[in-house]
Design an enzyme around this catalytic site. Structure first.
Site, PDB file in Angstrom:
ATOM      1  N   GLU A  47      -1.047  -1.335   1.770  1.00 18.41           N
ATOM      2  CA  GLU A  47      -0.789   0.042   2.204  1.00 18.41           C
ATOM      3  C   GLU A  47      -2.116   0.759   2.405  1.00 18.41           C
ATOM      4  OE1 GLU A  47       1.887   1.929   2.821  1.00 18.41           O
ATOM      5  OE2 GLU A  47       3.606   0.851   1.937  1.00 18.41           O
ATOM      6  N   HIS A 104       3.869  -3.528   9.807  1.00 20.92           N
ATOM      7  CA  HIS A 104       5.269  -3.299   9.429  1.00 20.92           C
ATOM      8  C   HIS A 104       6.114  -3.095  10.689  1.00 20.92           C
ATOM      9  CE1 HIS A 104       7.932  -1.220   6.114  1.00 20.92           C
ATOM     10  NE2 HIS A 104       8.404  -2.381   6.513  1.00 20.92           N
TER      11      HIS A 104
END
Ligand SMILES: [Zn+2]
Length: 278
Positions: free
Chosen positions: A106, A177
């Site tokens: 992330e 993603h």
């Protein structure tokens, strides 16, 4: 240099901030021969701290192996031999549920921004300075949108972590993603140079190598909304003028550590990540 030891990131470089802040949100250990894919995300959160706290909260039912702050700080939350919960419903090249075979990274970034009359805002109402706004079309959309820029430090740290993971695990691909959950997800989005990192670290096509400064004048074009131009090849150097707007054509005269010395009507250094060669 960053390395993996006992399934955690370590470094002897004291300038790197690496900490471990365990999340209870994780699955079992990976099967033999895994993980073999890296998935990149942006947090869409307001700060590194708030994202770490959310991914530690059992109510989120989410986690990542690593979160990277805007200054390049690294917080690892799940060891790399354990499944983190970052991908959700997902599929890549015929394999479903990427949590079972991927490492999730992330990056602290607001993501998609909202345009108002006086500028660009995050969805929770924080104004983002124009110099940190990237106007770009997402690969799954057909119109230009505004995105918060990733910091140069974040991009460099992602590269270092990917190199360390490739040394330790049989990593064969890096995806967004948005690649594995198209329609549902937009992260990390067009402001992140994923294809450049993929070309460099997985296909060994390093754009840097194509620069032949001595024999040919090379030209590039600014791809960021606004690109800082500095007195030297690092973010620690002062800017020499107002940022260069998107589309500015540059003559490239030197290349060093991911920075390009360029000539417009002035001369200075810009990050190579935001310049496409012509
Ligand atoms: Zn994501």
């Amino acid at each position: 240099m960053i390395a993996v030891k006992n399934h955690r990131l370590v470094s002897s470089d004291k300038s790197l901030q690496i900490s471990f802040d365990a999340s209870p949100n994780h699955g079992t250990t990976f099967s033999e021969g895994l993980p073999d894919v890296i998935v990149l995300h942006y947090t869409g959160g307001s700060s590194l701290e708030s994202s770490v706290n959310w991914l530690k909260n059992p109510a989120s039912k989410a986690s990542a192996h690593v979160i990277i702050g805007k200054n390049g700080e690294i917080v690892q939350m799940v060891p790399f031999n354990i499944k983190a919960w970052h991908a959700g419903i997902s599929e890549w090249q015929g394999r479903k549920n990427l949590n079972n075979f991927s490492i999730g990274i992330e990056i602290d970034n607001s993501g998609l921004l909202e345009k108002r009359v006086d500028g660009y805002y995050t969805y929770w109402g924080k104004r983002i300075d124009n110099s940190q706004v990237v106007l770009a079309t997402h690969k799954h959309k057909n119109q230009e949108q505004a995105w918060e820029a990733f910091t140069e430090k974040q991009i460099v740290i992602v590269e270092k972590i990917v190199m360390a993971l490739k040394e330790r695990y049989p990593i064969k691909d890096i995806v967004g993603h948005d690649d594995i959950a198209p329609g549902r997800k937009t992260d990390p989005g067009p402001a992140f140079p994923l294809q450049k990192i993929k070309n460099k670290l997985f296909y060994y096509r390093n754009e840097d190598v194509q620069l032949d400064i001595n024999n040919n004048p090379n030209y590039g074009i600014v791809t960021a909304d606004y690109l800082n131009i500095r007195t030297g090849p690092s973010v620690n150097n002062q800017t020499v003028s107002e940022p260069l707007p998107k589309g500015t054509k540059l003559k490239i005269v030197e290349e060093k550590n991911g920075w390009l010395k360029v000539k417009v009507d002035i001369q200075g250094w810009v990050s190579q990540h935001w310049v496409d060669l012509l």
